[in-house]
Write a protein that holds these residues in place. Structure first.
Motif, PDB file in Angstrom:
ATOM      1  N   GLY A 231       0.841  -1.187   0.000  1.00 27.63           N
ATOM      2  CA  GLY A 231       0.000   0.000   0.000  1.00 27.63           C
ATOM      3  C   GLY A 231       0.881   1.244   0.000  1.00 27.63           C
ATOM      4  O   GLY A 231       1.789   1.393  -0.811  1.00 27.63           O
TER       5      GLY A 231
ATOM      6  N   GLU B  15      -5.607   1.671   6.812  1.00 28.68           N
ATOM      7  CA  GLU B  15      -5.672   1.343   5.382  1.00 28.68           C
ATOM      8  C   GLU B  15      -5.892  -0.155   5.222  1.00 28.68           C
ATOM      9  O   GLU B  15      -5.430  -0.958   6.047  1.00 28.68           O
TER      10      GLU B  15
ATOM     11  N   GLY C  60      -6.271  -3.336   1.919  1.00 28.51           N
ATOM     12  CA  GLY C  60      -6.065  -3.554   0.489  1.00 28.51           C
ATOM     13  C   GLY C  60      -5.499  -4.924   0.210  1.00 28.51           C
ATOM     14  O   GLY C  60      -5.529  -5.818   1.077  1.00 28.51           O
TER      15      GLY C  60
ATOM     16  N   TYR D 114      -2.097  -7.100  -1.578  1.00 23.14           N
ATOM     17  CA  TYR D 114      -0.699  -7.062  -2.008  1.00 23.14           C
ATOM     18  C   TYR D 114      -0.334  -8.451  -2.505  1.00 23.14           C
ATOM     19  O   TYR D 114      -0.378  -9.421  -1.737  1.00 23.14           O
TER      20      TYR D 114
END
Length: 290
Positions: free
Chosen positions: A17, A81, A83, A85
């Protein structure tokens, strides 16, 4: 380390990120936890947790849902955050300090006094009340609080002293209620009598803690002892930094005097070289230590 783990999917220096990995904090069977910082900055470190993103792995997804549900509440890490990866899902949160076990073992006798555990219990039940509104699994959590109290209390009642002298194998065979310190027996009974099909009466638990606090003339508004230690360390660092800054200021003043002296006496030699070196050392001291 938790169980047998797989090789780390992320290396120090990798970018996840908006963050750069600094260190590996912990590894488990499915999850990995790292510390990191915002890319190209020297900001405060954060925690980064990863889990392989496949349908059979849902622990991190559930954790994210819970953290989102309690993000504006006290006692919980702030979610920063989320997300993906590579083949992993990740979440970035506040990097928390040492756990309770580390705090207990930082000095003898590796246990806590009554005030510390009362304050811990009060905050724990406040947190669980919030958490159970987002995820309903209160039974085990309530008993874990009492287990922690039993393990780390420094009370000197006869039952506690007897248990403390026993081996781990002997302690494991004792009924849980005997392990609970005398001061916490009422709280333990209230938790034992909790009906799993109903919501826990957290207000009653907190009232019992307040009652114990008043009976022992304690104050839960007082900081934890490790918070006091950290504040003393912070003040010490600030004082040291101030002294270094003062020395740097003196060095800069001496530089000005040297320059003025050179001008007044019209020295033909080149003192500027030493002056510049001295000034650079003074500035370096400020940058390194302030």
């Amino acid at each position: 380390m938790i169980g047998k783990s797989k090789p780390n999917p992320v290396n120090v220096g990798d970018q996840i990120g908006n963050y750069t990995i600094e260190n590996i904090i912990a590894t488990g069977l499915n999850c990995f936890i790292y510390s990191g910082k915002l890319k190209n900055t020297i900001t405060t470190s954060v925690a980064i947790k990863t889990e392989i993103d496949i349908p059979s792995r849902t622990a991190l997804s559930r954790e994210i849902i819970v953290l989102e549900a309690v993000k504006n509440q006290k006692h919980f890490a702030k979610i920063i955050e989320t997300g993906n990866y590579k083949e992993f899902r990740f979440v970035v949160t506040d990097l928390l300090g040492p756990n309770l076990r580390d705090l207990a073992h930082r000095k003898e006798p590796h246990r806590f006094g009554l005030q510390i555990l009362l304050k811990f219990a009060y905050q724990a039940f406040e947190s669980l009340q919030t958490l159970h509104q987002a995820e309903s699994t209160p039974e085990e959590d309530l008993m874990r609080v009492m287990n922690i109290i039993s393990e780390y209390y420094t009370g000197k009642d006869q039952v506690a002293e007897m248990i403390n002298r026993m081996s781990k194998e002997q302690r494991d065979q004792i009924d849980q209620s005997l392990k609970i310190p005398t001061e916490f027996q009422e709280l333990n009974e209230a938790i034992i009598n909790y009906q799993p099909d109903k919501n826990p009466d957290y207000s009653h638990f907190l009232q019992i803690i307040q009652k114990i606090t008043m009976q022992n003339q304690l104050d839960l508004n007082q900081p934890f002892d490790w918070e006091i230690e950290m504040e003393h360390m912070r003040v010490s660092v600030i004082k040291s930094s101030t002294k270094i800054e003062q020395r740097s200021s003196y060095a800069r003043n001496d530089t000005k005097i040297t320059i003025e002296y050179a001008k007044c006496t019209k020295i033909v030699s080149k003192p500027e070289l030493n002056v510049i070196q001295y000034t650079n050392v003074a500035k370096l001291g400020s940058v390194l230590f302030i």
